[in-house]
Scaffold this active site. Structure first.
Site, PDB file in Angstrom:
ATOM      1  N   CYS A  17     -57.933 -13.754  54.965  1.00  0.00           N
ATOM      2  CA  CYS A  17     -57.846 -15.050  54.292  1.00  0.00           C
ATOM      3  C   CYS A  17     -56.445 -15.249  53.700  1.00  0.00           C
ATOM      4  CB  CYS A  17     -58.936 -15.184  53.228  1.00  0.00           C
ATOM      5  SG  CYS A  17     -59.197 -16.894  52.689  1.00  0.00           S
ATOM      6  N   HIS A  25     -63.937 -14.062  56.469  1.00  0.00           N
ATOM      7  CA  HIS A  25     -64.300 -12.916  55.623  1.00  0.00           C
ATOM      8  C   HIS A  25     -65.397 -12.053  56.252  1.00  0.00           C
ATOM      9  CE1 HIS A  25     -62.099 -14.025  51.898  1.00  0.00           C
ATOM     10  NE2 HIS A  25     -62.209 -15.245  52.381  1.00  0.00           N
ATOM     11  N   GLU A  39     -66.192  -9.137  55.367  1.00  0.00           N
ATOM     12  CA  GLU A  39     -66.839  -8.360  54.307  1.00  0.00           C
ATOM     13  C   GLU A  39     -67.974  -9.120  53.640  1.00  0.00           C
ATOM     14  OE1 GLU A  39     -63.936 -10.864  52.016  1.00  0.00           O
ATOM     15  OE2 GLU A  39     -64.027  -9.936  53.995  1.00  0.00           O
TER      16      GLU A  39
END
Length: 205
Positions: free
Chosen positions: A50, A153, A155
């Site tokens: 990001c 993202h 994660e």
């Protein structure tokens, strides 16, 4: 790994920017930028997520689109495709380069939460690896031995380990690690971990 976070101040890429905005974190901007330069100069592998990808693009000479919704004032779907109106995550597909480390993401949704993006018209010495419409979703720096960035993202799905998307995210990160492991000829291989405006160097000897 350069993580997500606050917007990057336009001071890093726009010489004409004069506003004094409290929304930026100049300490982190400076430390991130200098740490990235150190990593690339020493051929230490870099992976940006990001904000981290945007930093890579700025370092390569690009500028940013400072607010995606402002470009699509009459199209809410496009304006809030990458971050919801309340600032939350959205989920969308990306078109990836077939032979890249991102090929695992073909026909898979990614999690996004950003209102800024790389300005494709601003130049920069990077290669695009994935897009979603006009928005650049992944890049690499060809002049570096290993410097990749993704706008989304992976994660995010760590809180949803029963979802297929988490397995895909793990596979993507596994590919990144495998690719780093191939640089055994380097004297030191390292990952740079960024947290707020402080940084830690983790060396894999």
């Amino acid at each position: 790994v350069f993580t997500g976070g606050e917007d990057i101040s336009p001071y890093l890429y726009d010489d004409s920017y004069l506003a004094d905005e409290p929304i930026y974190n100049p300490d982190r901007d400076i430390s991130d930028f200098l740490t990235l330069r150190l990593a690339l100069d020493r051929e230490i592998p870099v992976f940006g997520i990001c904000r981290g990808m945007q930093l890579l693009a700025i370092y390569s000479g690009a500028s940013l689109i400072t607010d995606i919704p402002s470009l699509y004032e009459n199209d809410d779907e496009a304006a809030y495709r990458h971050r919801s109106k309340d600032g939350g995550y959205t989920f969308h597909y990306v078109i990836v380069e077939e032979d890249s480390i991102l090929s695992i993401l073909k026909n898979e949704k990614v999690a996004s939460s950003h209102h800024q993006a790389i300005d494709a018209a601003s130049g920069g010495e990077y290669k695009v690896l994935a897009v979603d419409g006009d928005i650049i979703e992944a890049i690499e720096i060809p002049s570096s031995s290993f410097a990749y960035g993704i706008q989304f993202h992976p994660e995010y799905y760590s809180d949803y380990k029963d979802k297929k998307e988490w397995k895909v995210s793990l596979e993507l990160l596994s590919r990144v690690i495998d690719k780093i492991d191939k640089w055994q000829d380097l004297e030191v291989i390292g990952l740079i971990m960024i947290e707020s405006h402080k940084f830690f160097l983790i060396f894999l000897l």
